[in-house]
Design a protein around this motif. Structure first.
Motif, PDB file in Angstrom:
ATOM      1  N   THR A 299      49.136  44.041 103.338  1.00 57.63           N
ATOM      2  CA  THR A 299      48.093  44.037 102.316  1.00 57.63           C
ATOM      3  C   THR A 299      48.537  44.922 101.156  1.00 57.63           C
ATOM      4  O   THR A 299      49.043  46.029 101.388  1.00 57.63           O
ATOM      5  CB  THR A 299      46.769  44.565 102.913  1.00 57.63           C
ATOM      6  N   PRO A 300      48.386  44.464  99.915  1.00 55.52           N
ATOM      7  CA  PRO A 300      48.793  45.288  98.759  1.00 55.52           C
ATOM      8  C   PRO A 300      48.168  46.682  98.818  1.00 55.52           C
ATOM      9  O   PRO A 300      46.949  46.834  98.971  1.00 55.52           O
ATOM     10  CB  PRO A 300      48.262  44.490  97.561  1.00 55.52           C
TER      11      PRO A 300
ATOM     12  N   GLU B 247      40.202  42.451  95.157  1.00 57.79           N
ATOM     13  CA  GLU B 247      39.501  41.201  95.444  1.00 57.79           C
ATOM     14  C   GLU B 247      40.214  40.057  94.723  1.00 57.79           C
ATOM     15  O   GLU B 247      40.930  40.273  93.736  1.00 57.79           O
ATOM     16  CB  GLU B 247      38.051  41.277  94.946  1.00 57.79           C
ATOM     17  N   ILE B 248      40.016  38.831  95.215  1.00 55.25           N
ATOM     18  CA  ILE B 248      40.553  37.661  94.520  1.00 55.25           C
ATOM     19  C   ILE B 248      39.727  37.438  93.260  1.00 55.25           C
ATOM     20  O   ILE B 248      38.497  37.366  93.315  1.00 55.25           O
ATOM     21  CB  ILE B 248      40.514  36.423  95.425  1.00 55.25           C
ATOM     22  N   GLY B 249      40.409  37.367  92.099  1.00 59.64           N
ATOM     23  CA  GLY B 249      39.718  37.279  90.819  1.00 59.64           C
ATOM     24  C   GLY B 249      38.990  35.962  90.613  1.00 59.64           C
ATOM     25  O   GLY B 249      39.251  34.966  91.297  1.00 59.64           O
TER      26      GLY B 249
ATOM     27  N   ASN C 111      35.449  41.515 106.933  1.00 63.49           N
ATOM     28  CA  ASN C 111      34.142  42.084 106.632  1.00 63.49           C
ATOM     29  C   ASN C 111      33.606  41.584 105.297  1.00 63.49           C
ATOM     30  O   ASN C 111      32.414  41.295 105.164  1.00 63.49           O
ATOM     31  CB  ASN C 111      34.220  43.611 106.618  1.00 63.49           C
ATOM     32  N   ARG C 112      34.488  41.487 104.297  1.00 66.94           N
ATOM     33  CA  ARG C 112      34.046  41.016 102.990  1.00 66.94           C
ATOM     34  C   ARG C 112      33.591  39.564 103.035  1.00 66.94           C
ATOM     35  O   ARG C 112      32.657  39.182 102.334  1.00 66.94           O
ATOM     36  CB  ARG C 112      35.180  41.165 101.970  1.00 66.94           C
ATOM     37  N   ARG C 113      34.253  38.787 103.854  1.00 67.76           N
ATOM     38  CA  ARG C 113      33.920  37.375 103.937  1.00 67.76           C
ATOM     39  C   ARG C 113      32.639  37.137 104.740  1.00 67.76           C
ATOM     40  O   ARG C 113      31.903  36.195 104.481  1.00 67.76           O
ATOM     41  CB  ARG C 113      35.078  36.623 104.585  1.00 67.76           C
ATOM     42  N   SER C 114      32.378  37.988 105.714  1.00 60.79           N
ATOM     43  CA  SER C 114      31.208  37.798 106.580  1.00 60.79           C
ATOM     44  C   SER C 114      29.952  38.294 105.878  1.00 60.79           C
ATOM     45  O   SER C 114      29.996  38.948 104.839  1.00 60.79           O
ATOM     46  CB  SER C 114      31.397  38.555 107.894  1.00 60.79           C
TER      47      SER C 114
ATOM     48  N   LEU D 141      46.405  45.319 110.468  1.00 55.03           N
ATOM     49  CA  LEU D 141      45.092  45.193 111.101  1.00 55.03           C
ATOM     50  C   LEU D 141      43.960  45.668 110.199  1.00 55.03           C
ATOM     51  O   LEU D 141      42.913  45.019 110.108  1.00 55.03           O
ATOM     52  CB  LEU D 141      45.079  45.988 112.406  1.00 55.03           C
ATOM     53  N   PHE D 142      44.155  46.795 109.526  1.00 49.56           N
ATOM     54  CA  PHE D 142      43.087  47.307 108.677  1.00 49.56           C
ATOM     55  C   PHE D 142      42.804  46.349 107.519  1.00 49.56           C
ATOM     56  O   PHE D 142      41.646  46.053 107.216  1.00 49.56           O
ATOM     57  CB  PHE D 142      43.458  48.686 108.128  1.00 49.56           C
ATOM     58  N   GLY D 143      43.859  45.860 106.867  1.00 46.21           N
ATOM     59  CA  GLY D 143      43.667  44.941 105.752  1.00 46.21           C
ATOM     60  C   GLY D 143      42.984  43.660 106.186  1.00 46.21           C
ATOM     61  O   GLY D 143      42.095  43.143 105.495  1.00 46.21           O
TER      62      GLY D 143
END
Length: 683
Positions: A265-266, A292-294, A321-324, A313-315
């Motif tokens: 993850t970046p 986030e995806i722009g 979580n953001r998607r849910s 794993l963290f990314g």
């Protein structure tokens, strides 16, 4: 003198005499003195010895199936069923018969079988399983569950299992328990096969794509020579046709091919040194700061066709979580699970997780991890082994977490592995977690005790409701009844069956009347949301509440311009900001109203000093539900309150499509009012 087939008498004393079956007839029979001359006592001892000897002979002469036998049978069943199931799925893909409905049914079938393995072969599908499904899926899942249950319990199914087991393990005299073990192994094999087929791709797309690229490179050549283009190009002659290259056979993939360079993850860096709370916190913060995806700005050249989905794993968990639509508390808990998993296993990439890592994780949190860790600053920079060294002298009850916590942790890890597959980082195995849970020793009712009617009457006979000394001496008997938030919130709970947060967050506008029936509306507001969409409901007021003056209490709040009925339920340090920000987005908080809990606990401890462990304010909700279930008509069988009315009152999910979809959103109050009036007065 022979009294029974195994009892004889010599010189006035009784003896137990029996020949051991299965051995040589020439062997002398076993003969034991019973030490008595009383015929009645001797007869009782003879019966007991006969029963014990029969058990001993059964254990000696019968060799039960070993764990190795059961395991061998499971693998044989898995291999056979997995092959036929894979062939069936391939046929569906190839012949064009795979519809979206069939794909959904295949997925639900895997979930249903997994539920049977984890919950056992119950009479019906557990409600919590069906509630976790998407809308419209529970009916299909229940139908699949019933069909599989009938199939597994059918005598023909079990006879086939026993024939296959005898053919595999040799001629055996199977006991009833052996037959149950074999059936369970067959059920587990089917569940594992369905999960494996859903998890592992049946196609060869990635491998075929790689073979095609390699073949194209071979056709073009590894390195093309540099060509100088002349001013007047020569006349082209037809090329000589070359023999077509022979393509290498495409291998069958055993799992998803790993990326040659797995991205991160970046902004996230892997830990290369010590795994401590401090280093894990830093990596977690890096993942939470990933971009986030722009948004698309409307230009053809602007779409973001590529996105970096790191394997860390963290990314992965942050993106999940953001998607849910999970609550903030749930998202935070999932990140805590990942923190603990990395701390105990050292695995930082989701693509590196294997079954033995999950096994290690489950074993450590159950048997070795202290219940309380990282509580002091000195523990923040310790590795796991160093942490264990500091906890060697802890008592046994301070080690290991509860079964519910273990289940939550391993379920989160399984969810993350499944989500990573959606990002293209599929696991090379089907994660299994059911065996990681310790056996449950309590029934569902024992996990959350419920008040009895007698206990409720004792609690509400406390001076807080019947008369105290003063507002500041609520536990001392007197003549003063202070009808404030402590008085009303708990009284509303015992007459409505609502959750504490639902009552503590009531507004003055939530009290209404319809056809002469006063009621409260349980709905989300800026103080708190609701647990689920079924929690939104209307609850008629019990006559005792009206007699005690609850309508006047609400009217006074309206007259003084107070929108919140119980502002004391809001923590004091947040009260002013919460009351001012009326546009806040509601979020469900099961702990909303904790500020009122200390007075209730004191009342409970003084009224019921020997109360069962676990009895709490939420137990009042169970009391209301239990009371309505057990109310019977004069015949002793007919329920006075129909189940559909009780569910409407409690805010529980409907049991079938008819109840859920073909009714008005606002349920008629008449029947609910009749049900509420049946609740007995508490003082």
């Amino acid at each position: 003198m022979r009294v029974t087939p195994y009892l004889c008498q010599r010189r006035g004393r009784f003896y137990f005499r029996r020949r051991v079956p299965g051995f040589s007839p020439k062997m002398r029979p076993v003969m034991v003195s019973l030490g008595t001359t009383d015929a009645r006592t001797a007869f009782k001892l003879c019966v007991q010895l006969t029963a014990h000897m029969d058990l001993m002979l059964t254990d000696t002469l019968h060799s039960p199936l070993s764990d190795a036998d059961i395991t061998a049978f499971f693998h044989a069943e898995l291999l056979s069923y997995l092959g036929s199931l894979r062939e069936q799925r391939l046929h569906e893909r190839i012949d064009g018969s795979l519809t979206s409905e069939k794909a959904r049914k295949n997925r639900l079938e895997a979930l249903v079988l997994r539920g049977m393995v984890e919950d056992g072969l119950r009479e019906e599908m557990p409600t919590e399983r069906s509630n976790a499904l998407e809308a419209g899926e529970s009916e299909t899942a229940r139908s699949l569950y019933d069909a599989h249950l009938q199939h597994f319990l059918r005598p023909a199914f079990n006879d086939d299992i026993q024939r296959r087991a005898i053919a595999l393990l040799g001629n055996r005299d199977l006991t009833a328990f052996d037959k149950l073990q074999l059936r369970w192994a067959a059920v587990e094999a089917r569940a594992a096969a369905h999960e494996a087929v859903e998890a592992v791709p049946l196609h060869r797309a990635e491998t075929a794509r790689g073979a095609a690229i390699a073949l194209l490179h071979d056709m073009l050549g590894a390195a093309l020579p540099t060509v100088t283009i002349p001013d007047h190009p020569p006349q082209m002659t037809p090329p000589v046709a070359a023999a077509p290259p022979v393509a290498a056979p495409i291998p069958v993939p055993s799992g998803p091919a790993p990326d040659p360079v797995a991205p991160l993850t970046p902004g996230v860096e892997l830990i290369t040194g010590r795994f401590t709370a401090t280093t894990l916190k830093a990596q977690r913060e890096q993942a939470e700061n990933q971009p986030e995806i722009g948004q698309f700005d409307g230009h053809a050249s602007a779409p973001q066709n590529e996105a970096i989905f790191g394997t860390d794993l963290f990314g992965t968990t942050v993106r999940m979580n953001r998607r849910s639509r999970a609550k903030d508390e749930s998202c935070t808990q999932k990140l805590k699970t990942v923190t603990l998993f990395i701390y105990l296993t050292g695995v930082q990439r989701v693509t590196e997780i294997r079954q033995h890592h999950l096994d290690l994780f489950g074993r450590e949190i159950e048997h070795n991890l202290p219940k309380y860790y990282w509580k002091s600053p000195s523990q923040q920079d310790l590795t796991y082994r160093e942490l264990l060294d500091t906890c060697r002298n802890l008592p046994r009850d301070a080690i290991g977490v509860s079964r519910g916590t273990i289940k939550r942790h391993v379920t989160v890890m399984k969810e993350i592995i499944g989500y990573a597959a959606q990002e293209g980082h599929g696991a090379a195995f089907a994660p299994a977690t059911a065996h990681l849970l310790p056996p449950e020793e309590r029934t569902e009712a024992e996990k959350r005790p419920v008040f009895t009617a007698e206990q409720v009457r004792k609690v509400f006979s406390h001076p807080l409701w019947t008369g105290c000394k003063s507002e500041y001496r609520r536990h001392t008997p007197g003549k003063k009844v202070v009808k404030d938030h402590h008085f009303w919130v708990n009284l509303l709970l015992v007459y409505t069956g609502a959750r504490r947060s639902e009552i503590a967050g009531l507004q003055a506008t939530d009290l209404s009347e319809e056809n002469g029936i006063p009621f409260i509306s349980v709905r989300p507001n800026h103080l708190r949301g609701l647990k689920n969409r079924h929690s939104k409901r209307r609850i008629p007021l019990h006559p005792h509440l009206i007699e005690e003056g609850f309508l006047e209490f609400v009217e006074k709040a309206r007259n003084r311009g107070a929108p919140i009925l119980f502002p004391e339920a809001i923590p004091a340090n947040k009260r002013a900001a919460v009351l001012r920000d009326t546009d806040a987005r509601p979020s469900y908080d099961p702990k909303f109203g904790d500020a009122l809990d200390h007075v209730w606990r004191e009342c409970l401890e003084r009224s019921l000093p020997d109360a069962p462990k676990g009895l709490c304010l939420h137990s009042l909700r169970g009391y209301v539900n239990d009371t309505l279930i057990n109310l019977r008509e004069a015949d002793g069988r007919t329920q006075m309150v129909p189940d559909i009315d009780r569910r409407d009152l409690m805010g529980h999910v409907a049991t079938d499509t008819n109840e859920a979809n073909y009714r008005r959103d606002e349920k008629p109050l008449g029947r609910l009012y009749e049900a509420v009036k049946l609740l007995p007065r508490v003082f």
